[in-house]
Design an enzyme around this catalytic site. Structure first.
Site, short mmCIF file in Angstrom:
data_model
loop_
_atom_site.label_atom_id
_atom_site.label_comp_id
_atom_site.label_asym_id
_atom_site.label_seq_id
_atom_site.Cartn_x
_atom_site.Cartn_y
_atom_site.Cartn_z
N CYS A 80 0.74 -1.08 0.15
CA CYS A 80 -0.13 0.08 0.06
C CYS A 80 0.87 1.18 -0.02
O CYS A 80 1.50 1.60 -0.92
CB CYS A 80 -0.94 -0.09 1.17
N HIS B 225 -3.69 -5.31 0.47
CA HIS B 225 -3.15 -5.63 1.91
C HIS B 225 -2.90 -7.29 2.04
O HIS B 225 -4.07 -7.71 2.59
CB HIS B 225 -3.99 -5.01 2.98
N GLU C 119 -1.30 -8.84 3.74
CA GLU C 119 -1.16 -9.36 5.33
C GLU C 119 -2.47 -9.33 6.18
O GLU C 119 -2.63 -9.97 7.06
CB GLU C 119 -0.18 -8.26 6.14
#
Length: 241
Positions: free
Chosen positions: A113, A215, A217
């Site tokens: 990001c 994202h 994660e």
């Protein structure tokens, strides 16, 4: 071998009820968990002076840059427009120095990001300060209030790119941003786009630098295929060591 990955921290710059004026450095746990599941050893790098970036990079095998505030427009030659929200030039300058030190040391870099955006600026590229105002983006690129682990928009990858190899041609991702890459930095190429042509992933010409606008994660625990982003990165670090 143990792969040591430096993860650049964020820091609080406003008082909040939990910490008041104890301005802590921090990194979200999901980044750490993503690297650990790939058998890497994450080392959090506290935000510091740009002159210390070289010393930090010498201690690790690779660098990860996380999400967060918008990038300060003056750092890529623009004046801020009214749509710009919070920026943090101290974090920007430190992370730009980390990227440059990692590139000079030929150590792999992964940006997520904001991290993708910082890589681009560090290598001489520019950003759209607001994709709706400046490029006419039609999609919803901040999915709030939809939960962060739920993929909500499609991206299409470039054939043969690193992301294409691990996740395929077209798939859903999550999204939380209003800035994005405009002009690409030196030796960078776009390797994925949203349907409204926002850059969603990058790769350097030598493959040593990768980045995503989404994202992984936040998604890999419920959508295990996104662990491949961290696996790919750590495998590349290991192969080059």
């Amino acid at each position: 071998m143990t792969v040591k990955v430096g993860v650049a921290s964020n820091h609080l710059i406003h008082p909040i009820p939990r910490f008041d004026v104890n301005f802590v450095d921090y990194i979200q746990r999901d980044y750490i968990d993503g690297l650990r599941q790939a058998d890497a050893l994450p080392l959090v790098l506290p935000l510091g002076d740009p002159k210390d970036a070289k010393a930090y990079i010498e201690q690790v095998d690779a660098l990860v840059l996380s999400g967060g505030q918008g990038v300060t427009p003056v750092l890529y030659g623009d004046e801020p427009i009214k749509e710009v929200a919070e920026t943090d030039i101290y974090r920007d300058q430190f992370e730009i120095a980390l990227v440059k030190a990692a590139v000079k040391a030929h150590k792999p870099v992964l940006g997520i990001c904001r991290g993708e955006q910082i890589i681009n600026v560090a290598l001489g590229g520019t950003l759209f300060q607001d994709i709706y105002k400046q490029m006419g983006a039609a999609g919803k690129h901040n999915q709030f209030p939809t939960s962060w682990e739920i993929p909500t928009q499609h991206v299409t990858t470039t054939d043969g790119s690193w992301l294409n190899q691990i996740l395929g041609e077209r798939f859903l991702v999550n999204t939380f941003h209003h800035q994005a890459i405009h002009q690409l930095g030196e030796n960078l190429k776009s390797v994925a786009e949203s349907d409204d042509h926002v850059v969603e992933a990058i790769e350097s010409q030598d493959g040593n630098i990768i980045g995503v606008q989404f994202h992984p994660e936040m998604m890999f625990k419920t959508h295990p295929e996104f662990a491949k982003v961290f696996d790919y990165f750590v495998d590349r670090v290991r192969a080059g060591s």
